[in-house]
Design an enzyme around this catalytic site. Structure first.
Site, PDB file in Angstrom:
ATOM      1  N   SER A  45      15.886   3.706   0.654  1.00 15.48           N
ATOM      2  CA  SER A  45      15.370   2.408   1.098  1.00 15.48           C
ATOM      3  C   SER A  45      16.537   1.422   1.205  1.00 15.48           C
ATOM      4  O   SER A  45      17.571   1.601   0.541  1.00 15.48           O
ATOM      5  CB  SER A  45      14.377   1.880   0.058  1.00 15.48           C
ATOM      6  OG  SER A  45      14.123   0.504   0.244  1.00 15.48           O
ATOM      7  N   TYR A  86      12.004  -0.218  -8.570  1.00 15.50           N
ATOM      8  CA  TYR A  86      11.904   0.438  -7.262  1.00 15.50           C
ATOM      9  C   TYR A  86      13.299   0.584  -6.631  1.00 15.50           C
ATOM     10  O   TYR A  86      13.709   1.671  -6.220  1.00 15.50           O
ATOM     11  CB  TYR A  86      10.972  -0.357  -6.333  1.00 15.50           C
ATOM     12  CG  TYR A  86      10.958   0.219  -4.944  1.00 15.50           C
ATOM     13  CD1 TYR A  86      10.360   1.454  -4.703  1.00 15.50           C
ATOM     14  CD2 TYR A  86      11.571  -0.447  -3.880  1.00 15.50           C
ATOM     15  CE1 TYR A  86      10.381   2.017  -3.432  1.00 15.50           C
ATOM     16  CE2 TYR A  86      11.591   0.105  -2.609  1.00 15.50           C
ATOM     17  CZ  TYR A  86      10.981   1.329  -2.395  1.00 15.50           C
ATOM     18  OH  TYR A  86      11.015   1.896  -1.142  1.00 15.50           O
TER      19      TYR A  86
HETATM   20  C1  8X3 Z   1      10.993  -0.806   1.043  1.00  9.56           C
HETATM   21  C2  8X3 Z   1      11.717  -1.553   2.090  1.00  9.56           C
HETATM   22  O1  8X3 Z   1      12.331  -3.877   2.893  1.00  9.56           O
HETATM   23  O2  8X3 Z   1      10.142  -3.554   1.883  1.00  9.56           O
HETATM   24  O3  8X3 Z   1      11.543   0.462   0.915  1.00  9.56           O
HETATM   25  O4  8X3 Z   1      12.155  -3.486   0.497  1.00  9.56           O
HETATM   26  S1  8X3 Z   1      11.577  -3.207   1.822  1.00  9.56           S
END
Ligand code: 8X3
Length: 248
Positions: free
Chosen positions: A135, A148
């Site tokens: 991500s 996360y």
């Molecule tokens: C999530 C992408 O931009 O919503 O993996 O953090 S974001």
């Protein structure tokens, strides 16, 4: 080029779109997920080229048993797409639940390394490809990203480390790092808060799962001498903000 791809978390979002992209190009697809009924629907949609294997990536015994039980014609995995993962919670600490943090670590980190560890001998044998879904949160911190972002930083660095470990073996490894993408991901993150979902995506022209599926497919089908190490992708509407400064 075609072969057999195993995609974790095919029951929604990037995983479902990637299953459709590979199947449409003549690949055999092993799709995994927790929801048997969604896998059954995908089998109906994609036909004989799709095999659904229902298990939870956080369950090591179930993961290994499902891989070992793949039917004839689906066991020779050429490409592993580690897509299963989730974010839980949008609030900064201390308004966070330890149980959410642990679930993210178990899924995004422990689940991912378990299946990867199990398939590596096969991928070496077949000079295969590993595509890991990280991500933008792996590199760019933001309030509420906490664990996360930490798990996705692990995925990015683990991918690069695998590249080093597999040096000379012909196995390719990529970390894909999407930004804002419109999918069930945000509904899960907000505990099903449709209002928050609409607010986040309203007018944002976010990435779509198909955009990421196309990228995964492109990475996996490069010629054998080409390795895409890492790819960060955002919608045009998303970019960075200045550092924040707390003042007295
Ligand atoms: C999530 C992408 O931009 O919503 O993996 O953090 S974001």
């Amino acid at each position: 080029m075609s072969g057999t791809v195993l995609i974790t978390g095919t029951t929604s979002g990037f995983g479902a779109a990637a299953a459709r992209r590979f199947a449409g190009a003549g690949w055999k697809v092993v799709g995994t997920g927790r929801r048997q009924e969604r896998l059954d629907e995908m089998r109906k949609e994609l036909g004989d080229c799709f095999h659904g294997a229902a298990f939870d990536v956080t369950d090591e015994a179930a993961t290994i048993a499902a891989i070992e039980a793949l039917p004839a014609g689906f066991g020779e995995i050429d490409v592993l797409v580690n897509n299963a993962g989730l974010a839980l919670g949008t609030k900064p600490v201390p308004a966070t639940k330890l149980s959410d943090w642990k679930t993210m670590i178990e899924t995004n980190v422990t689940g991912l390394v378990t299946i990867t560890h199990h398939l590596i001998p096969k991928l070496i044998e077949r000079r295969g490809v590993i595509v890991n879904l990280s991500s933008v949160a792996s590199t760019w911190p933001y309030p509420g990203g906490n664990v996360y972002g930490g798990t996705k930083a692990f995925v990015r660095q683990f991918s690069l480390g695998l590249r080093s470990d597999l040096h000379g073996k012909g196995v390719r490894v990529t970390s894909i790092e999407p930004g804002l993408c419109e999918s069930e991901f945000t509904l899960v993150r907000t505990g099903g808060d449709k209002e928050a979902y609409d607010k986040l995506y309203g007018g944002a022209h976010a990435l779509q799962p198909e955009d990421i599926a196309e990228t995964v497919f492109w990475v996996a089908t490069q010629p054998p001498h080409v390795n895409v190490n890492a790819l960060e992708i955002m919608p045009v509407t998303q970019s960075w903000a200045p550092f924040q400064v707390a003042r007295d």
